[in-house]
Design a protein around this motif. Structure first.
Motif, PDB file in Angstrom:
ATOM      1  N   LYS A 239       0.830  -1.203   0.000  1.00 36.65           N
ATOM      2  CA  LYS A 239       0.000   0.000   0.000  1.00 36.65           C
ATOM      3  C   LYS A 239       0.866   1.256   0.000  1.00 36.65           C
ATOM      4  O   LYS A 239       0.606   2.206  -0.750  1.00 36.65           O
ATOM      5  N   THR A 240       1.915   1.262   0.819  1.00 36.67           N
ATOM      6  CA  THR A 240       2.813   2.420   0.875  1.00 36.67           C
ATOM      7  C   THR A 240       3.486   2.650  -0.472  1.00 36.67           C
ATOM      8  O   THR A 240       3.578   3.789  -0.959  1.00 36.67           O
ATOM      9  N   GLU A 243       0.835   3.884  -3.147  1.00 41.34           N
ATOM     10  CA  GLU A 243       0.400   5.262  -2.859  1.00 41.34           C
ATOM     11  C   GLU A 243       1.509   6.265  -3.160  1.00 41.34           C
ATOM     12  O   GLU A 243       1.235   7.367  -3.649  1.00 41.34           O
ATOM     13  N   GLN A 246       1.781   6.626  -6.935  1.00 44.67           N
ATOM     14  CA  GLN A 246       0.642   7.348  -7.500  1.00 44.67           C
ATOM     15  C   GLN A 246       0.414   8.706  -6.833  1.00 44.67           C
ATOM     16  O   GLN A 246      -0.706   9.222  -6.828  1.00 44.67           O
ATOM     17  N   SER A 247       1.463   9.290  -6.334  1.00 44.90           N
ATOM     18  CA  SER A 247       1.346  10.572  -5.631  1.00 44.90           C
ATOM     19  C   SER A 247       1.427  11.750  -6.606  1.00 44.90           C
ATOM     20  O   SER A 247       1.934  11.630  -7.726  1.00 44.90           O
TER      21      SER A 247
END
Length: 266
Positions: A239-240, A243, A246-247
């Motif tokens: 997840k990290t 994310e 996709q920042s």
């Protein structure tokens, strides 16, 4: 008391260093992520810097072909890879039985057809040799591009699985030469034209926006993905990683660095 004071000062300095990222935190998790050289590697270096602020240490591992990164992921030598689109992964799973799954979209590299001899595809003579990648999905991708431009016709319904045997109309009697994707830029002098993936085109000094004589529509099934082993897909680091990739910071980096040759696709 002096000893306690010194110890407190040292602890404070250590805490500041950890907060500033000068010393890796003991709790930081390390993952190895496989990429191909060029844009995938450049983007991941940016992601690596941002992920470090969240306690995720990414080791960027470069591979010169499309086959080894999935084999290395499946064997546990990597924790993730970021280099392929879904049709390619689907084909690898079918052929090799990998238990690998996509966990996030990354970027799209509209594939182009390049030529050192001709300024347009119309100028290419009948019977000319056209280089295409020798892996099923990227070779099919070039054939779909040619079909989309009306140069050839493919069997109905073949979609992303198109191959040379699916060409049913070829008015110019073009000869399709299947070559390892990484070798296509070097083969250009011996071909009328070649379909070359963006990362290999950029490595060879080609401009993926200005140089192609034909270019793929960026809207299609060939968006690249982050892949992990199925058993890892729900781990917190996944997840990290996704994310961070996709920042807004990563998106801005892609748009500024590649100026349309590589497109954010999440």
């Amino acid at each position: 008391m002096k000893a306690l004071a010194k110890a407190g000062i040292k602890a404070g300095i250590l805490g500041l260093a950890l907060a500033a990222g000068l010393i890796p935190a003991a709790s930081a998790e390390t993952i190895k992520v496989g990429v191909t050289p060029g844009p995938h590697a450049q983007i991941l270096e940016k992601v690596k810097d941002e992920a470090a602020k969240k306690g995720l240490d990414i080791k960027v591992m470069e591979f010169s072909d499309y086959v080894v990164p999935n084999a290395a992921l499946a064997s546990g030598d990597l924790q993730a890879n970021s280099f392929q689109h879904q049709p390619y992964l689907d084909n690898q799973i079918k052929d090799r039985g990998y238990k690998i799954v996509p966990v996030g979209l990354t970027v799209n590299f509209p594939i182009g057809i390049y030529s050192q001899k001709f300024k347009s595809f119309d100028a290419i003579p009948a019977g000319a040799s056209i280089g295409i990648p020798n892996d099923p999905t990227n070779g099919g991708r070039v054939l779909l591009l040619l079909a989309d431009k009306g140069i050839i016709k493919l069997k109905d319904g073949v979609g992303v699985k198109a191959s040379v045997v699916d060409v049913v109309e070829n008015p110019k009697k073009l000869k399709f030469v299947e070559i390892d994707a990484a070798q296509l830029p070097r083969s250009l002098p011996d071909l009328a034209a070649a379909g070359i993936n963006t990362n290999y085109a950029k490595e060879a000094g080609l401009d993926p926006v200005k140089d192609p004589i034909l270019r793929e529509d960026p809207k299609g099934p060939y968006v690249n993905i982050i892949a992990v082993r199925a058993e890892d897909k729900d781990k917190p680091w996944v997840k990290t990683f996704v994310e961070t990739y996709q920042s807004p910071e990563t998106k801005a980096f892609i748009l500024e660095t590649f100026k349309g040759a590589v497109l954010p696709s999440w």
